[in-house]
Design an enzyme around this catalytic site. Structure first.
Site, PDB file in Angstrom:
ATOM      1  N   SER A 140       0.859  -1.194   0.000  1.00 40.22           N
ATOM      2  CA  SER A 140       0.000   0.000   0.000  1.00 40.22           C
ATOM      3  C   SER A 140       0.888   1.235   0.000  1.00 40.22           C
ATOM      4  O   SER A 140       2.052   1.162   0.429  1.00 40.22           O
ATOM      5  CB  SER A 140      -0.866   0.007   1.260  1.00 40.22           C
ATOM      6  OG  SER A 140      -1.545   1.247   1.399  1.00 40.22           O
ATOM      7  N   TYR A 153      -2.017   0.294  10.914  1.00 43.04           N
ATOM      8  CA  TYR A 153      -2.205  -0.204   9.539  1.00 43.04           C
ATOM      9  C   TYR A 153      -0.949   0.118   8.726  1.00 43.04           C
ATOM     10  O   TYR A 153      -0.417  -0.746   8.011  1.00 43.04           O
ATOM     11  CB  TYR A 153      -3.458   0.409   8.894  1.00 43.04           C
ATOM     12  CG  TYR A 153      -3.623  -0.018   7.449  1.00 43.04           C
ATOM     13  CD1 TYR A 153      -3.911  -1.348   7.136  1.00 43.04           C
ATOM     14  CD2 TYR A 153      -3.457   0.887   6.399  1.00 43.04           C
ATOM     15  CE1 TYR A 153      -4.038  -1.765   5.810  1.00 43.04           C
ATOM     16  CE2 TYR A 153      -3.593   0.485   5.076  1.00 43.04           C
ATOM     17  CZ  TYR A 153      -3.874  -0.840   4.789  1.00 43.04           C
ATOM     18  OH  TYR A 153      -3.990  -1.261   3.481  1.00 43.04           O
TER      19      TYR A 153
END
Ligand code: NDP
Ligand code: 8X3
Length: 253
Positions: A140, A153
């Site tokens: 990501s 995260y």
């Protein structure tokens, strides 16, 4: 030539779109996730539409023995895997670290880091039998930059970044391609899961700009598998045109 892919998180979003993209090219698929009914529906859809073989494996990537048992249960004809796509993952919660919920942290670390490791470790012996083995990890932009309330995260996706680099070194002598694809915001069930089921709030996150969609990521993942044997995309970041990086998205509302 048709390949066999092992795709985690194929019940939704990127994983489902990746399965559809590779099915369209005549590849055989092992699709995995926790939601058995969704896996079965996808299997029916893809095997009929594209005349390919599809096997479903239902397991939770956080559970090491479930992962190992599922992969050990593969019938002999499914024990040759060419491409592993480590896609299963999630964000749980969006808050500062001081306001964070430790259960959310455990879920993210167990899924995004330990789950990816368990699956990779268990699939590797089968992958190494392939003439052109390839591991694709879905990272990501959160694995490149840390943003407000993204803390854990982002930490898990930084770990995916490190694991991808480490795997590339460790597997160098074995000729395994290791690719990390690092997307920015794409509209899937990701934000609904992150906001613990609040669909309305999740939808609002995409107001005022055009985010990517799962097919965008699937097309890029597919492209990464079409290169000549000597060539490997190591790391590829992609965002919608409206997003420059984790901090800047141009929104009209
Ligand atoms: P979705 O929520 O739509 O899909 C997530 C998938 O992961 C589902 O198929 C889900 O299957 C699976 N999954 C989650 N937890 C587990 C578990 N414990 N065991 C097995 N499977 C699990 O999200 P996306 O498609 O958007 O996300 C896919 C990946 O892409 C994730 O790694 C995410 O972090 C990453 N990503 C997403 C971005 C985005 O903006 N959407 C951007 C960048 C990266 P099931 O619930 O059936 O188990
Ligand atoms: C998902 C994209 O920007 O929500 O990995 O971190 S973001």
């Amino acid at each position: 030539m048709s390949k066999t892919l092992f795709i985690t998180g194929a019940t939704s979003g990127f994983g489902k779109a990746i399965a559809q993209r590779f099915a369209k090219e005549g590849n055989n698929l092992i699709i995995t996730g926790r939601r058995a009914e969704r896996l079965e529906n996808l299997k029916q859809e893809l095997s009929k539409k594209y005349n390919i073989k599809v096997l479903t494996l239902c397991f939770d990537v956080r559970n090491e023995s479930e992962v190992n048992d599922a992969i050990k249960s593969l019938p002999k004809e499914w024990q040759n895997i060419d491409v592993l796509i480590n896609n299963a993952g999630l964000a749980s919660g969006l808050s500062t670290l001081q306001d964070g919920n430790t259960q959310d942290w455990n879920v993210m670390i167990d899924t995004n880091v330990k789950g990816l490791l368990y699956v990779t470790h268990a699939v590797l012996p089968l992958l190494l039998k392939s003439k052109a083995p390839h591991i694709i990890n879905i990272g990501s932009t959160a694995g490149k930059e840390v943003y407000l309330k993204g803390n854990i995260y982002c930490a898990t996706k930084h770990a995916v970044n490190a694991i991808s680099k480490a795997l590339r070194i460790d597997l160098l002598e074995k000729g395994v391609k290791v690719t990390q694809i690092s997307p920015g915001a794409a509209e899937t069930e990701f934000s609904i899961v992150r906001l613990h089921g609040d669909e309305e709030a999740a939808k609002k996150l995409y107001n005022g700009y055009q985010p990517m969609v799962a097919d965008d990521i699937a097309n890029v993942v597919h492209f990464a598998t079409t290169l000549p044997k000597h060539l490997c995309i190591n790391d590829l970041e992609l965002t919608s045109l409206a997003q420059a990086n984790s901090y800047y998205t141009y929104k009209t509302e």
